[in-house]
Design an enzyme around this catalytic site. Sequence first.
Site, PDB file in Angstrom:
ATOM      1  N   SER A   1       0.853  -1.187   0.000  1.00  0.00           N
ATOM      2  CA  SER A   1       0.000   0.000   0.000  1.00  0.00           C
ATOM      3  C   SER A   1       0.886   1.233   0.000  1.00  0.00           C
ATOM      4  O   SER A   1       1.807   1.337   0.819  1.00  0.00           O
ATOM      5  CB  SER A   1      -0.880   0.001   1.254  1.00  0.00           C
ATOM      6  OG  SER A   1      -1.280   1.313   1.553  1.00  0.00           O
TER       7      SER A   1
ATOM      8  N   HIS B   1      -1.707  -1.923  -4.151  1.00  0.00           N
ATOM      9  CA  HIS B   1      -2.958  -1.733  -3.411  1.00  0.00           C
ATOM     10  C   HIS B   1      -3.123  -0.228  -3.204  1.00  0.00           C
ATOM     11  O   HIS B   1      -2.338   0.398  -2.499  1.00  0.00           O
ATOM     12  CB  HIS B   1      -2.843  -2.479  -2.073  1.00  0.00           C
ATOM     13  CG  HIS B   1      -4.001  -2.301  -1.142  1.00  0.00           C
ATOM     14  ND1 HIS B   1      -5.087  -3.163  -1.123  1.00  0.00           N
ATOM     15  CD2 HIS B   1      -4.250  -1.387  -0.182  1.00  0.00           C
ATOM     16  CE1 HIS B   1      -5.940  -2.783  -0.189  1.00  0.00           C
ATOM     17  NE2 HIS B   1      -5.459  -1.706   0.400  1.00  0.00           N
TER      18      HIS B   1
ATOM     19  N   ASP C   1      -5.210   2.861  -1.916  1.00  0.00           N
ATOM     20  CA  ASP C   1      -6.239   3.160  -0.911  1.00  0.00           C
ATOM     21  C   ASP C   1      -6.991   4.434  -1.260  1.00  0.00           C
ATOM     22  O   ASP C   1      -6.436   5.537  -1.182  1.00  0.00           O
ATOM     23  CB  ASP C   1      -5.584   3.301   0.469  1.00  0.00           C
ATOM     24  CG  ASP C   1      -5.115   1.972   1.012  1.00  0.00           C
ATOM     25  OD1 ASP C   1      -5.964   1.079   1.193  1.00  0.00           O
ATOM     26  OD2 ASP C   1      -3.894   1.812   1.243  1.00  0.00           O
TER      27      ASP C   1
ATOM     28  N   MET D   1      -9.995   6.912  -0.288  1.00  0.00           N
ATOM     29  CA  MET D   1     -10.847   7.291   0.860  1.00  0.00           C
ATOM     30  C   MET D   1     -11.608   8.562   0.522  1.00  0.00           C
ATOM     31  O   MET D   1     -11.054   9.480  -0.096  1.00  0.00           O
ATOM     32  CB  MET D   1      -9.980   7.552   2.092  1.00  0.00           C
ATOM     33  CG  MET D   1      -9.084   6.396   2.466  1.00  0.00           C
ATOM     34  SD  MET D   1      -8.237   6.711   4.017  1.00  0.00           S
ATOM     35  CE  MET D   1      -7.102   5.326   4.058  1.00  0.00           C
TER      36      MET D   1
ATOM     37  N   HIS E   1      -8.649  -0.117  -3.203  1.00  0.00           N
ATOM     38  CA  HIS E   1      -9.386  -0.423  -1.975  1.00  0.00           C
ATOM     39  C   HIS E   1     -10.303   0.765  -1.721  1.00  0.00           C
ATOM     40  O   HIS E   1      -9.855   1.808  -1.239  1.00  0.00           O
ATOM     41  CB  HIS E   1      -8.390  -0.643  -0.831  1.00  0.00           C
ATOM     42  CG  HIS E   1      -9.037  -0.878   0.491  1.00  0.00           C
ATOM     43  ND1 HIS E   1      -8.333  -0.816   1.681  1.00  0.00           N
ATOM     44  CD2 HIS E   1     -10.326  -1.175   0.838  1.00  0.00           C
ATOM     45  CE1 HIS E   1      -9.154  -1.071   2.680  1.00  0.00           C
ATOM     46  NE2 HIS E   1     -10.360  -1.276   2.196  1.00  0.00           N
TER      47      HIS E   1
ATOM     48  N   MET F   1     -12.608   2.784   0.077  1.00  0.00           N
ATOM     49  CA  MET F   1     -13.192   3.097   1.390  1.00  0.00           C
ATOM     50  C   MET F   1     -14.093   4.314   1.200  1.00  0.00           C
ATOM     51  O   MET F   1     -13.763   5.442   1.584  1.00  0.00           O
ATOM     52  CB  MET F   1     -12.064   3.348   2.399  1.00  0.00           C
ATOM     53  CG  MET F   1     -11.324   2.062   2.763  1.00  0.00           C
ATOM     54  SD  MET F   1      -9.758   2.332   3.587  1.00  0.00           S
ATOM     55  CE  MET F   1      -8.678   2.486   2.164  1.00  0.00           C
TER      56      MET F   1
ATOM     57  N   MET G   1     -10.271  -6.771   6.883  1.00  0.00           N
ATOM     58  CA  MET G   1      -9.470  -5.663   7.431  1.00  0.00           C
ATOM     59  C   MET G   1      -8.933  -6.039   8.807  1.00  0.00           C
ATOM     60  O   MET G   1      -9.668  -6.575   9.651  1.00  0.00           O
ATOM     61  CB  MET G   1     -10.323  -4.390   7.558  1.00  0.00           C
ATOM     62  CG  MET G   1     -10.636  -3.708   6.251  1.00  0.00           C
ATOM     63  SD  MET G   1      -9.182  -3.202   5.309  1.00  0.00           S
ATOM     64  CE  MET G   1      -8.443  -1.951   6.378  1.00  0.00           C
TER      65      MET G   1
ATOM     66  N   PHE H   1      -6.576   4.860   8.095  1.00  0.00           N
ATOM     67  CA  PHE H   1      -5.215   5.348   8.321  1.00  0.00           C
ATOM     68  C   PHE H   1      -4.209   4.206   8.222  1.00  0.00           C
ATOM     69  O   PHE H   1      -4.512   3.088   8.635  1.00  0.00           O
ATOM     70  CB  PHE H   1      -5.104   5.993   9.716  1.00  0.00           C
ATOM     71  CG  PHE H   1      -6.052   7.149   9.891  1.00  0.00           C
ATOM     72  CD1 PHE H   1      -5.675   8.437   9.507  1.00  0.00           C
ATOM     73  CD2 PHE H   1      -7.325   6.944  10.395  1.00  0.00           C
ATOM     74  CE1 PHE H   1      -6.564   9.500   9.630  1.00  0.00           C
ATOM     75  CE2 PHE H   1      -8.217   7.999  10.514  1.00  0.00           C
ATOM     76  CZ  PHE H   1      -7.843   9.275  10.139  1.00  0.00           C
TER      77      PHE H   1
ATOM     78  N   ASP I   1      -5.324  -6.682   5.419  1.00  0.00           N
ATOM     79  CA  ASP I   1      -4.857  -5.311   5.210  1.00  0.00           C
ATOM     80  C   ASP I   1      -4.926  -4.542   6.527  1.00  0.00           C
ATOM     81  O   ASP I   1      -5.999  -4.409   7.105  1.00  0.00           O
ATOM     82  CB  ASP I   1      -5.755  -4.644   4.152  1.00  0.00           C
ATOM     83  CG  ASP I   1      -5.378  -3.197   3.864  1.00  0.00           C
ATOM     84  OD1 ASP I   1      -4.248  -2.788   4.215  1.00  0.00           O
ATOM     85  OD2 ASP I   1      -6.213  -2.486   3.277  1.00  0.00           O
ATOM     86  N   GLY I   2      -3.762  -4.037   6.938  1.00  0.00           N
ATOM     87  CA  GLY I   2      -3.696  -3.205   8.130  1.00  0.00           C
ATOM     88  C   GLY I   2      -2.738  -3.755   9.161  1.00  0.00           C
ATOM     89  O   GLY I   2      -2.989  -4.810   9.738  1.00  0.00           O
ATOM     90  N   GLY I   3      -1.619  -3.076   9.346  1.00  0.00           N
ATOM     91  CA  GLY I   3      -0.660  -3.488  10.359  1.00  0.00           C
ATOM     92  C   GLY I   3       0.065  -4.780  10.045  1.00  0.00           C
ATOM     93  O   GLY I   3       0.585  -5.438  10.949  1.00  0.00           O
TER      94      GLY I   3
HETATM   95  O1  5RP Z   1      -6.560   0.337   3.973  1.00  0.00           O
HETATM   96  C1  5RP Z   1      -5.682   0.798   4.658  1.00  0.00           C
HETATM   97  C2  5RP Z   1      -6.015   1.677   5.809  1.00  0.00           C
HETATM   98  O2  5RP Z   1      -7.367   1.874   5.863  1.00  0.00           O
HETATM   99  C3  5RP Z   1      -4.235   0.520   4.286  1.00  0.00           C
HETATM  100  O3  5RP Z   1      -4.194  -0.304   3.162  1.00  0.00           O
HETATM  101  C4  5RP Z   1      -3.470  -0.134   5.398  1.00  0.00           C
HETATM  102  O4  5RP Z   1      -3.594   0.551   6.584  1.00  0.00           O
HETATM  103  C5  5RP Z   1      -2.013  -0.370   5.014  1.00  0.00           C
HETATM  104  O5  5RP Z   1      -1.140   0.325   5.760  1.00  0.00           O
HETATM  105  P1  5RP Z   1      -0.353  -0.286   7.039  1.00  0.00           P
HETATM  106  O6  5RP Z   1       0.312  -1.542   6.570  1.00  0.00           O
HETATM  107  O7  5RP Z   1       0.581   0.806   7.372  1.00  0.00           O
HETATM  108  O8  5RP Z   1      -1.394  -0.551   8.101  1.00  0.00           O
HETATM  109 FE   FE2 Z   2      -6.148  -0.728   2.162  1.00  0.00          FE
END
Ligand code: 5RP
Ligand code: FE2
Length: 223
Positions: A12, A37, A39, A41, A71, A73, A142, A148, A176-178
């Site tokens: 991302s 990917h 993002d 928003m 993605h 959102m 997610m 974020f 996806d995320g962290g």
């Molecule tokens: O959809 C997302 C946030 O809404 C991002 O894709 C996701 O947060 C990727 O970033 P990180 O790996 O830093 O969490």
């Molecule tokens: Fe994402």
Amino acid sequence: MAKHLKALIGPSILNSDLSKLYEESQKLLDNGADYLHLDVMDGHFVPNLTFGHPIVKCLRSKIKNAFFETHMMVSNPEQWISPMADAGVNQYTFHIEPVNDVEDVCRKIKENGMKVGVAIKPGTPVSEVEKYISLSDMVLIMTVEPGFGGQKFMENQMEKVKYLREHYPLLDIEVDGGVGPATIGCCADAGANMIVSGTAVIGSQDQAATIKLLRDTVIESIK
Ligand SMILES: O=C(CO)[C@H](O)[C@H](O)COP(=O)(O)O
Ligand SMILES: [Fe+2]
């Protein structure tokens, strides 16, 4: 996991230097990313804004061959299907939470020549997305609240991934995320095969090594 599932890493670019979107994206691809990917928003479905189809189209004009996943959102995913298809998007992944007629959105994405991804937030039960698996190419679970980059990975979401992998051995499941070297083991063990990683890859001193580590960990679980 079934043998012919592919381990795919989609960085991302959310937390990269967006003034250098093309350079950052090309660098990720040169370092082994399987797809990008992107993002999107809208400041409504999530409390943040990023970019839309005009920027994706500019990026596509410079990067001809890579697989682009957006993605979405956004509160009204139907609105952006045609502009994103025109911008050269390959897969349109949208959140089902704000949508009344998910099946109709899936159909329209396909009619516009894109693959379909259906996404759920951490608070949405997996049963809500399970209904749409036959109409989609991928499910996104997610692992942070969307909005974020750089947030903490929510390990409790692995229950959903495990459930899906157990019941749908060939399904493409994305997390996806962290996600990064510290959390990829959980994701791979649970059965995710499409891995989004933002901060961990962008901030890495050796992007190629980090991407390879993520992929190798998933490949090990697929065996
Ligand atoms: O959809 C997302 C946030 O809404 C991002 O894709 C996701 O947060 C990727 O970033 P990180 O790996 O830093 O969490
Ligand atoms: Fe994402």
